[in-house]
Design an enzyme around this catalytic site. Structure first.
Site, PDB file in Angstrom:
ATOM      1  N   TYR A  66       0.861  -1.195   0.000  1.00 33.05           N
ATOM      2  CA  TYR A  66       0.000   0.000   0.000  1.00 33.05           C
ATOM      3  C   TYR A  66       0.890   1.236   0.000  1.00 33.05           C
ATOM      4  O   TYR A  66       1.932   1.264   0.660  1.00 33.05           O
ATOM      5  CB  TYR A  66      -0.877   0.025   1.251  1.00 33.05           C
ATOM      6  CG  TYR A  66      -1.882  -1.101   1.356  1.00 33.05           C
ATOM      7  CD1 TYR A  66      -2.789  -1.362   0.329  1.00 33.05           C
ATOM      8  CD2 TYR A  66      -1.947  -1.887   2.503  1.00 33.05           C
ATOM      9  CE1 TYR A  66      -3.723  -2.391   0.438  1.00 33.05           C
ATOM     10  CE2 TYR A  66      -2.891  -2.914   2.619  1.00 33.05           C
ATOM     11  CZ  TYR A  66      -3.776  -3.158   1.587  1.00 33.05           C
ATOM     12  OH  TYR A  66      -4.696  -4.162   1.706  1.00 33.05           O
ATOM     13  N   PHE A  77      -1.778  -7.225   1.628  1.00 29.35           N
ATOM     14  CA  PHE A  77      -3.195  -6.992   1.955  1.00 29.35           C
ATOM     15  C   PHE A  77      -3.417  -6.505   3.383  1.00 29.35           C
ATOM     16  O   PHE A  77      -4.494  -6.032   3.720  1.00 29.35           O
ATOM     17  CB  PHE A  77      -4.056  -8.246   1.696  1.00 29.35           C
ATOM     18  CG  PHE A  77      -4.141  -8.623   0.245  1.00 29.35           C
ATOM     19  CD1 PHE A  77      -4.835  -7.831  -0.658  1.00 29.35           C
ATOM     20  CD2 PHE A  77      -3.506  -9.765  -0.230  1.00 29.35           C
ATOM     21  CE1 PHE A  77      -4.908  -8.164  -1.999  1.00 29.35           C
ATOM     22  CE2 PHE A  77      -3.571 -10.112  -1.567  1.00 29.35           C
ATOM     23  CZ  PHE A  77      -4.276  -9.311  -2.461  1.00 29.35           C
ATOM     24  N   HIS A 186      -8.755 -10.929  -8.699  1.00 32.08           N
ATOM     25  CA  HIS A 186      -8.235 -10.109  -7.599  1.00 32.08           C
ATOM     26  C   HIS A 186      -9.405  -9.552  -6.769  1.00 32.08           C
ATOM     27  O   HIS A 186     -10.459  -9.243  -7.316  1.00 32.08           O
ATOM     28  CB  HIS A 186      -7.401  -8.952  -8.176  1.00 32.08           C
ATOM     29  CG  HIS A 186      -6.529  -8.291  -7.163  1.00 32.08           C
ATOM     30  ND1 HIS A 186      -6.988  -7.272  -6.356  1.00 32.08           N
ATOM     31  CD2 HIS A 186      -5.236  -8.502  -6.808  1.00 32.08           C
ATOM     32  CE1 HIS A 186      -6.000  -6.891  -5.553  1.00 32.08           C
ATOM     33  NE2 HIS A 186      -4.930  -7.606  -5.807  1.00 32.08           N
TER      34      HIS A 186
END
Length: 222
Positions: A66, A77, A186
């Protein structure tokens, strides 16, 4: 950038001597000195530190960390507890609820999974702030591919969860018949409705592990 430790160091030590890794190391260190880079340098290898090779039961591949403030901490994640849950993880939690009935937590911190043997590995381990994929192609892919080959060679059942095309391109390296490969679109909002929802990866993983006498994962994040 800190060193990898534990049994991953032994498994990957050959990579650290290669030219591509020396170049990668220099590039990443220069980036940390001159720009805002995520995750913090001490967290780059957290996936390896929290999930020793001998304990890996499941592998989930992400793309790159991220790139927002205080989100990335070295597990794909997963986000630090104090930030809003990222959209892809919102969808992962929805599927987890529909698959196993797990309650949806109020944070995105997945360290509990990592400590149970779920290797949460991004293909690229660093990123410039607010620039997705900015460290693609600098050498991380070669390093994480080496880790995938090490995992493929393990003489025990491992589940590989491949969400989205970049992760599924790794399938060519996974030819050990002991392992289970689960593929789905995804979980991002752009593609989750094309087959991610309803793919039931968590129950399939646990059924496979239990059928081989391996303790299943407690997927519930408190």
């Amino acid at each position: 950038m800190p060193a990898i430790n534990g049994d991953w160091l032994e498994a990957l030590k050959g990579e650290f001597k290669k030219d591509y890794y020396k170049k990668l190391f220099d590039t990443v260190n220069q980036e940390y000195r001159t720009r805002q880079i995520f995750p913090p340098a001490d967290d780059v290898f957290n996936a390896f530190h929290l999930t020793p090779l001998k304990e890996v039961k499941v592998v989930i591949f992400g793309q790159d960390p991220y790139h927002g403030e205080n989100q990335a901490h070295g597990l794909c994640f997963s986000a630090k507890p104090e930030v809003e849950i990222p959209p892809s993880l919102v969808n992962i939690y929805k599927e987890l609820h529909d698959d196993l009935g797990c309650t949806i937590p109020g944070h995105g911190y997945l360290e509990k999974w990592a400590k149970q043997g779920v290797l949460l590995l991004n293909t690229v381990l660093t990123v410039r702030a607010h620039q997705a994929n900015s460290h693609r192609g600098i050498g991380w892919e070669e390093f994480t591919d080496a880790a995938i080959r090490v995992l493929n060679a393990q003489d025990r059942p491992i589940v590989f969860i491949l969400w989205g095309r970049p992760a599924q391109l790794k399938k060519t390296m996974l030819n050990n018949p002991k392992h289970l490969i689960l593929e789905a679109p995804h979980p991002s909002p752009l593609s989750s409705y094309r087959g991610f929802f309803g793919s039931r990866p968590f129950s399939q993983t646990n059924q496979f592990l239990e059928s081989h006498g391996v303790k299943p994962i407690d997927w519930q994040i408190e």
